[in-house]
Write an enzyme that holds these catalytic residues in place. Structure first.
Site, PDB file in Angstrom:
ATOM      1  CE1 TYR A 130      -3.678   2.544   0.575  1.00 39.84           C
ATOM      2  CE2 TYR A 130      -2.363   3.316   2.416  1.00 39.84           C
ATOM      3  CZ  TYR A 130      -3.411   3.487   1.551  1.00 39.84           C
ATOM      4  OH  TYR A 130      -4.210   4.599   1.649  1.00 39.84           O
TER       5      TYR A 130
ATOM      6  NE  ARG B 160      -2.486   4.328  12.181  1.00 41.29           N
ATOM      7  CZ  ARG B 160      -2.577   3.721  11.002  1.00 41.29           C
ATOM      8  NH1 ARG B 160      -1.737   2.756  10.706  1.00 41.29           N
ATOM      9  NH2 ARG B 160      -3.492   4.078  10.130  1.00 41.29           N
TER      10      ARG B 160
END
Length: 249
Positions: free
Chosen positions: A147, A209
């Site tokens: 990705y 995150r």
């Protein structure tokens, strides 16, 4: 008062859900004539009632891409949103995952750009907005090998198109989101639930995150798409714009 995209013809891929759908709705709300496409026609339901034209389109089908863009006619803006997220590493990535990621995240984007450009050039201008990611050449992320690799390629593709056509009225920019609360993310949360100790724990790991302590929303990304498609961003091209809640700080 006229919208920022009043009368502009805009083409959106992967408009059935998430960021693509939010962008199609936001563009239409700003006065654009939007053609919203998705591989799954059922996901496009409800958009026509908002004044949005819809069309089934699998961007992996080259002939279908050519047909869809020919039918759309000259465009003012293209939002390349279709893509896929694999969770893998250089050791676990399969040949099939590699091939699909590059076919959908990069090659299909190029084919859409190639189909849209002649009409934009004939009209003397246009804006191309590509979906990249903060997980790319911007930031390395564990378990996102192919990705991140493909999204880095999208940034390179974006800069190349921008440089090639900067004197012809064509702008090309990439959006690099952090973690956004979309159906795609929810699928990854479900996939990670067992290893994380449940879906709540898996979701919390994604939230952690983001320095802001929350996920982004599709509507926040859609607002940036509208800006890049509008005349307000007329002096902006070739850029990878990070919108990530502080993930890359």
């Amino acid at each position: 008062m006229a919208g920022r995209l009043e009368g502009r013809r805009c083409f959106v891929t992967a408009a059935g859900q998430g960021i693509g759908r939010a962008a199609a709705l936001a563009m239409a709300a700003e006065g654009a004539r939007v053609l919203a496409t998705d591989r799954d026609a059922a996901k496009l339901e409800g958009l026509a009632a908002r004044g949005i034209e819809t069309r089934p389109l699998d961007v992996l089908d080259d002939a279908a891409v050519e047909t869809a863009f020919a039918a759309a006619g000259p465009l003012d803006a293209l939002f390349n949103c279709a893509g896929v997220v694999h969770q893998n590493t250089a050791l676990t990535c399969t040949e099939a995952e590699w091939d699909l990621a590059f076919a959908l995240n990069v090659r299909a984007m190029w084919r859409c750009i190639r189909a849209a450009l002649p009409g934009m050039l004939a009209r003397g201008g246009g804006s191309i907005v590509n979906m990249a990611s903060a997980c790319s050449s911007v930031k390395g992320v564990p378990n996102r090998f192919v990705y991140g690799t493909t999204k880095a390629a999208v940034i390179g593709l974006t800069k190349s198109v921008a440089a090639e056509h900067v004197t012809q009225g064509i702008r090309c920019n990439a959006i690099c989101p952090g973690t956004v609360d979309t159906p795609s993310l929810r699928e990854r949360i479900a996939a990670n639930a067992a290893a994380a100790g449940g879906e709540e724990a898996a979701r919390a790991a994604f939230v952690a995150r983001q320095a802001m302590g929350r996920l982004g929303t599709p509507e926040e990304i859609a607002a940036l798409v509208v800006y890049l498609a509008s005349a307000e961003s007329a002096f902006l091209t070739g850029q990878a714009i990070v919108i990530d809640g502080g993930w890359t700080l």
